[in-house]
Design a protein around this motif. Structure first.
Motif, PDB file in Angstrom:
ATOM      1  N   ALA A   1       0.829  -1.212   0.000  1.00 35.65           N
ATOM      2  CA  ALA A   1       0.000   0.000   0.000  1.00 35.65           C
ATOM      3  C   ALA A   1       0.859   1.256   0.000  1.00 35.65           C
ATOM      4  O   ALA A   1       0.591   2.222  -0.731  1.00 35.65           O
ATOM      5  CB  ALA A   1      -0.931  -0.015   1.214  1.00 35.65           C
ATOM      6  N   GLU A   2       1.904   1.259   0.810  1.00 36.78           N
ATOM      7  CA  GLU A   2       2.789   2.424   0.866  1.00 36.78           C
ATOM      8  C   GLU A   2       3.515   2.641  -0.457  1.00 36.78           C
ATOM      9  O   GLU A   2       3.806   3.777  -0.841  1.00 36.78           O
ATOM     10  CB  GLU A   2       3.793   2.258   2.007  1.00 36.78           C
ATOM     11  CG  GLU A   2       3.212   2.544   3.381  1.00 36.78           C
ATOM     12  CD  GLU A   2       2.670   3.968   3.479  1.00 36.78           C
ATOM     13  OE1 GLU A   2       3.443   4.917   3.219  1.00 36.78           O
ATOM     14  OE2 GLU A   2       1.471   4.120   3.794  1.00 36.78           O
ATOM     15  N   ALA A   3       3.822   1.573  -1.162  1.00 35.51           N
ATOM     16  CA  ALA A   3       4.472   1.703  -2.461  1.00 35.51           C
ATOM     17  C   ALA A   3       3.563   2.414  -3.457  1.00 35.51           C
ATOM     18  O   ALA A   3       4.017   3.280  -4.222  1.00 35.51           O
ATOM     19  CB  ALA A   3       4.858   0.322  -2.991  1.00 35.51           C
ATOM     20  N   ILE A   4       2.288   2.063  -3.455  1.00 34.38           N
ATOM     21  CA  ILE A   4       1.338   2.731  -4.344  1.00 34.38           C
ATOM     22  C   ILE A   4       1.217   4.203  -3.967  1.00 34.38           C
ATOM     23  O   ILE A   4       1.218   5.097  -4.831  1.00 34.38           O
ATOM     24  CB  ILE A   4      -0.038   2.047  -4.283  1.00 34.38           C
ATOM     25  CG1 ILE A   4       0.083   0.585  -4.748  1.00 34.38           C
ATOM     26  CG2 ILE A   4      -1.053   2.794  -5.125  1.00 34.38           C
ATOM     27  CD1 ILE A   4      -1.153  -0.245  -4.474  1.00 34.38           C
ATOM     28  N   ARG A   5       1.139   4.463  -2.672  1.00 28.40           N
ATOM     29  CA  ARG A   5       1.027   5.857  -2.227  1.00 28.40           C
ATOM     30  C   ARG A   5       2.278   6.656  -2.582  1.00 28.40           C
ATOM     31  O   ARG A   5       2.186   7.809  -3.001  1.00 28.40           O
ATOM     32  CB  ARG A   5       0.778   5.917  -0.719  1.00 28.40           C
ATOM     33  CG  ARG A   5       0.531   7.348  -0.232  1.00 28.40           C
ATOM     34  CD  ARG A   5      -0.077   7.395   1.134  1.00 28.40           C
ATOM     35  NE  ARG A   5       0.864   7.081   2.194  1.00 28.40           N
ATOM     36  CZ  ARG A   5       0.666   7.383   3.475  1.00 28.40           C
ATOM     37  NH1 ARG A   5      -0.466   7.985   3.842  1.00 28.40           N
ATOM     38  NH2 ARG A   5       1.544   7.062   4.398  1.00 28.40           N
TER      39      ARG A   5
END
Length: 405
Positions: free
Chosen positions: A27-31
């Motif tokens: 999720a943090e990678a997408i953000r």
């Protein structure tokens, strides 16, 4: 007349679960990618476990970590049992009822945020939202990012806008599970944008005090630092190139993650091997450590595997736990990017073989690079935001048609 400047600003909600570190990292990678690519889009990342009761959280996170570390065989049984369970069985109904009762605060938060789209990097929120969609209580599109190289039944739910698969086999399994082919995109598993950038080995090695020209192994046990890392490191450091040589043949980076006890033990061990052992605690720059390594010895979690492949880093998967880790290990081994060590003796044998036959290591490196999908986060975000813009355009055209009547 429609205000397109206002409509163009989008809010995307990312939902993960802190059972292991991988779901949150995806999720943090997408953000992180979205922050670079589209500053007009707001991405909000929520950990589902922040919105459930303390008892439910303890079972879902603490119990999970204890189970995979202390009773992996039992975890493998549960993985297979839940994968084969019928959706309408009494046990499944009870499980969903418990989840629904424990997630009321999360559902209230989702309704309050009124996001334009939701991306789930764990099956739990996807299952919760599928019920809302079925009852027509949620109208925004919900996407699902599978974070392993295998598809467990609990990832598959009706009403999802689309699915992102780690590879073609996962996509095949999705279609076999009834997901329409048009809703599936093979992207890989999202990893941080830093893995898309070229990294200079000499520079990264100097930051840690490593010799960039010496064979370098990297040992890690995931974000939580699972496994007896200090014991395994000590055994590796006692290895010699052969029985007639006392010269050290490699240096060893050990990433302990958030396991402070393991880190302390490794730091004590490093006093005996000051130029060969380099313990590291939790870091947000794991890519710089991987850039120094020739071989990664690790538990094959979906995110760690994806990061390693993105950098063309061969792996020795160390005693993967039954379930998703075994499936991840099977994938990279079948593709020639990894070897498997069922115990410490097998690990030592694999390493000796690679040291003595460097062409094998070179082949593994090429296979890992071939499999890598460093731009997965970009592909996921682009697909979601493009679909949102298409929906906005269709809505705007409908409004214009109504105004002209």
């Amino acid at each position: 007349m429609a205000d397109f400047s206002k409509q163009s600003r989008k809010t995307i909600l990312l939902l993960s679960v802190s059972a292991g570190a991988g779901h949150a990292r995806a999720a943090e990678a997408i953000r992180a990618y979205a922050a670079q690519a589209d500053p007009t889009c707001t991405l909000i990342h929520l950990d589902v476990m922040d919105f459930v009761t303390s008892g439910f959280r303890k079972i879902y996170t603490d119990f999970y970590l204890q189970l995979v570390n202390r009773a992996p065989t039992l975890w493998g049984y549960l993985y297979n049992f839940t994968n084969e369970a019928k959706r309408d069985s009494s046990m499944e109904k009870l499980r969903r009822s418990v989840e629904r009762w424990n997630a009321k605060a999360l559902l209230r938060e989702i309704k309050q945020l009124q996001a334009d789209a939701i991306i789930c990097t764990h099956f739990l929120p996807a299952e919760m939202l599928a019920r809302l969609i079925a009852r027509e209580e949620l109208s925004c599109p919900v996407w699902v990012q599978v974070t392993d190289f295998d598809l467990h039944r609990m990832w598959v739910h009706a009403g999802m806008a689309g699915y992102f698969a780690a590879n073609e086999e996962v996509a095949f399994r999705m279609r076999a599970s009834g997901i329409p082919a048009g809703r599936i995109q093979v992207t890989g598993i999202p990893i941080m944008p830093a893995f898309t950038q070229p990294l200079d080995r000499d520079t990264c090695a100097s930051e840690l005090g490593l010799d960039p020209h010496q064979l370098t192994l990297m040992l890690m046990g995931g974000g939580a630092g699972l496994g007896n890392l200090d014991t395994l490191a000590a055994q590796l450091l006692r290895m010699k190139r052969d029985e007639h040589s006392a010269d050290p043949t490699f240096q060893l980076i050990v990433l302990a993650g958030k396991n402070s006890q393991a880190l302390a033990a490794l730091q004590a061990l490093a006093q005996l091997y000051p130029t060969r052992l380099f313990p590291v605690g939790f870091t947000s720059q794991v890519e710089r450590l991987m850039a120094c390594a020739d071989v990664l010895i690790t538990k094959p979690g979906g995110l760690t595997t994806s990061e390693s492949l993105a950098l063309g880093l061969p792996m020795i998967v160390n005693a993967p736990i039954p379930g998703q880790e075994e499936r991840n290990a099977d994938y990279v081994m079948e593709q020639g990017a990894a070897l498997k060590a069922v115990d410490s003796l097998a690990l030592e044998f694999r390493l000796r073989d690679l040291i003595e036959h460097p062409h094998k290591l070179n082949h593994m490196r090429a296979q890992a690079k071939r499999l890598g999908r460093p731009h997965a986060a970009q592909q996921v975000f682009d697909r979601v935001i493009n679909d949102l813009h298409q929906l906005q355009s269709q809505s705007a055209q409908g409004n214009i048609a109504c105004d002209s009547m």
